[in-house]
Write an enzyme that holds these catalytic residues in place. Structure first.
Site, PDB file in Angstrom:
ATOM      1  N   SER A 203       0.830  -1.213   0.000  1.00 17.94           N
ATOM      2  CA  SER A 203       0.000   0.000   0.000  1.00 17.94           C
ATOM      3  C   SER A 203       0.863   1.261   0.000  1.00 17.94           C
ATOM      4  O   SER A 203       1.871   1.350   0.707  1.00 17.94           O
ATOM      5  CB  SER A 203      -0.895  -0.023   1.244  1.00 17.94           C
ATOM      6  OG  SER A 203      -1.648   1.164   1.312  1.00 17.94           O
TER       7      SER A 203
ATOM      8  N   GLY B  63       0.252  11.259   5.712  1.00 18.83           N
ATOM      9  CA  GLY B  63      -1.003  11.602   6.397  1.00 18.83           C
ATOM     10  C   GLY B  63      -2.232  11.032   5.721  1.00 18.83           C
ATOM     11  O   GLY B  63      -3.306  11.634   5.740  1.00 18.83           O
ATOM     12  N   LEU B  64      -2.046   9.868   5.086  1.00 17.24           N
ATOM     13  CA  LEU B  64      -3.168   9.131   4.494  1.00 17.24           C
ATOM     14  C   LEU B  64      -3.884   9.923   3.396  1.00 17.24           C
ATOM     15  O   LEU B  64      -5.101   9.820   3.240  1.00 17.24           O
ATOM     16  CB  LEU B  64      -4.166   8.676   5.579  1.00 17.24           C
ATOM     17  CG  LEU B  64      -3.578   7.728   6.632  1.00 17.24           C
ATOM     18  CD1 LEU B  64      -4.588   7.474   7.755  1.00 17.24           C
ATOM     19  CD2 LEU B  64      -3.156   6.408   6.013  1.00 17.24           C
TER      20      LEU B  64
ATOM     21  N   ASN C 221      -5.730  -0.779   7.809  1.00 20.43           N
ATOM     22  CA  ASN C 221      -4.582  -0.012   8.287  1.00 20.43           C
ATOM     23  C   ASN C 221      -4.898   0.545   9.675  1.00 20.43           C
ATOM     24  O   ASN C 221      -5.623   1.536   9.804  1.00 20.43           O
ATOM     25  CB  ASN C 221      -4.270   1.115   7.289  1.00 20.43           C
ATOM     26  CG  ASN C 221      -3.022   1.882   7.680  1.00 20.43           C
ATOM     27  OD1 ASN C 221      -2.468   1.669   8.754  1.00 20.43           O
ATOM     28  ND2 ASN C 221      -2.588   2.782   6.810  1.00 20.43           N
TER      29      ASN C 221
ATOM     30  N   CYS D   8      -0.901   3.529  10.836  1.00 24.73           N
ATOM     31  CA  CYS D   8      -0.235   4.701  10.263  1.00 24.73           C
ATOM     32  C   CYS D   8       0.289   5.587  11.397  1.00 24.73           C
ATOM     33  O   CYS D   8      -0.492   6.007  12.258  1.00 24.73           O
ATOM     34  CB  CYS D   8      -1.209   5.488   9.386  1.00 24.73           C
ATOM     35  SG  CYS D   8      -0.468   7.041   8.816  1.00 24.73           S
TER      36      CYS D   8
ATOM     37  N   THR E 188       5.439   1.030   9.116  1.00 19.13           N
ATOM     38  CA  THR E 188       6.715   1.737   9.326  1.00 19.13           C
ATOM     39  C   THR E 188       7.028   1.948  10.812  1.00 19.13           C
ATOM     40  O   THR E 188       6.146   1.944  11.667  1.00 19.13           O
ATOM     41  CB  THR E 188       6.660   3.111   8.646  1.00 19.13           C
ATOM     42  OG1 THR E 188       5.501   3.799   9.116  1.00 19.13           O
ATOM     43  CG2 THR E 188       6.594   2.978   7.137  1.00 19.13           C
TER      44      THR E 188
END
Ligand code: SIN
Length: 314
Positions: free
Chosen positions: A21, A72-73, A127, A130, A193
């Site tokens: 992604s 930030g998506l 998700n 994040c 991450t």
């Protein structure tokens, strides 16, 4: 040639190498550069209910062996995705996994409900990890009860594979994998991450607008392999490994450590055909080693007399 396919619930992937992604857009930016039909799946950029502009710049910085991002998506929102992107994505002859991000549990449910109505979506990656947003993201991903609750709410809403993408920014990722396995997740993606930071020494300011960001790329690979190893020893559901894979050897390390499939991410910004080369490389390795099914590599680590510290956490 070895069998390469991989099944999750009702979805058969042609091979075990997926595009991660956020590194393959919605597939359309890639077609002139690589042939996505040769990948096991494309995982979309995270989709939210409404479009998101993401964080202000600077939101990406290269570091030694890696990339720090604070996107930030940013995404076009689920409705525009269905109108503008899904028709093309469906024609690419590979599985499509929709990655969903949200600020509330209800939003996760709403986005999944909208997507689950569609033909051409083969599975979902949720998700909850994040590191670059205040709502959702790590506030869910570091809370076992919260990710169990999200999985419990989403599970009955779809018959398609439900994959939860976990954060490494916790002490013991295996506990989080167990929590979502108990609520019916089909697989976990390990890992998102690591929180990182970079400083401009001339201005003494942080380089990223959000001060911290998420570190990906080869710098994090050994950490990701250890997290995959830990998780695969703790759960029965498949672990999809990612974090710094750039070549076949990297992917093999993940498979041998316990990943049932891998995702290739940051390297796509350098070489969008890296995943295809890695899938071919895994086939070659199997031929050279007389392996008839890539599945036989999964968790085939020979720890010898190694004493597993990880096991004492499980
Ligand atoms: C981002 O959009 O900030 C990165 C996505 C993620 O780390 O999940």
């Amino acid at each position: 040639m070895a069998t390469t396919s991989f099944r999750l619930r009702n979805c058969e992937f042609k091979n075990r190498v997926f595009a991660a992604s956020g590194t393959y857009g919605y597939g359309d930016e890639i077609v002139d550069l690589a042939d996505p039909s040769r990948l096991g799946a494309i995982v979309t950029k995270s989709l939210s209910l409404k479009p998101r502009a993401g964080n202000p710049p600077v939101r990406i910085v290269e570091t030694t062996g890696g990339v720090l991002n604070s996107i930030g998506l940013a995404n076009i929102g689920v409705h525009s995705f269905l109108e503008e992107k899904l028709p093309h994505l469906r024609s690419m002859n590979t599985a499509v996994i929709a990655n969903i991000a949200a600020g509330t549990v209800d939003e996760y449910c709403e986005v999944l409900r909208i997507l689950d109505d569609q033909e051409g979506i083969d599975g979902f990656e949720i998700n909850v990890s994040c590191p670059n947003v205040r709502e959702g993201g790590l506030s869910f991903g570091t809370d076992r009860a919260a990710i169990a609750d999200i999985t419990r709410r989403l599970r009955p809403m779809t018959k398609r594979p439900l994959i939860i993408k976990l954060t490494p920014n916790v002490s013991h990722i295996a506990e989080f994998a167990r929590a979502v396995e108990a609520e019916g997740a089909d697989a976990v993606s390990v890992m998102n991450t690591l929180i990182g930071m970079a400083v401009d020494v001339n201005t003494r300011k942080p380089i990223l607008s959000t001060i911290t960001g998420g570190l990906s790329g080869p710098a994090i690979k050994p950490i990701a392999i250890a997290k995959v190893y830990e998780t695969a020893r703790a759960v029965k559901i498949p672990v999809i490994g990612l974090g710094g894979i750039v070549n076949t050897t990297d992917a093999l390390e993940f498979l041998i450590a316990g990943a049932s499939a891998v995702q290739v991410g940051t390297v796509n910004f350098v070489d969008p055909s890296a995943g295809i080369k890695i899938a071919d490389g895994i086939n070659r390795y199997c031929d050279e080693h007389g392996i008839d099914d890539v599945a036989r590599l999964v968790g085939s680590l020979d720890a010898g007399t190694g004493i597993s510290v990880v096991d004492s956490w499980l």
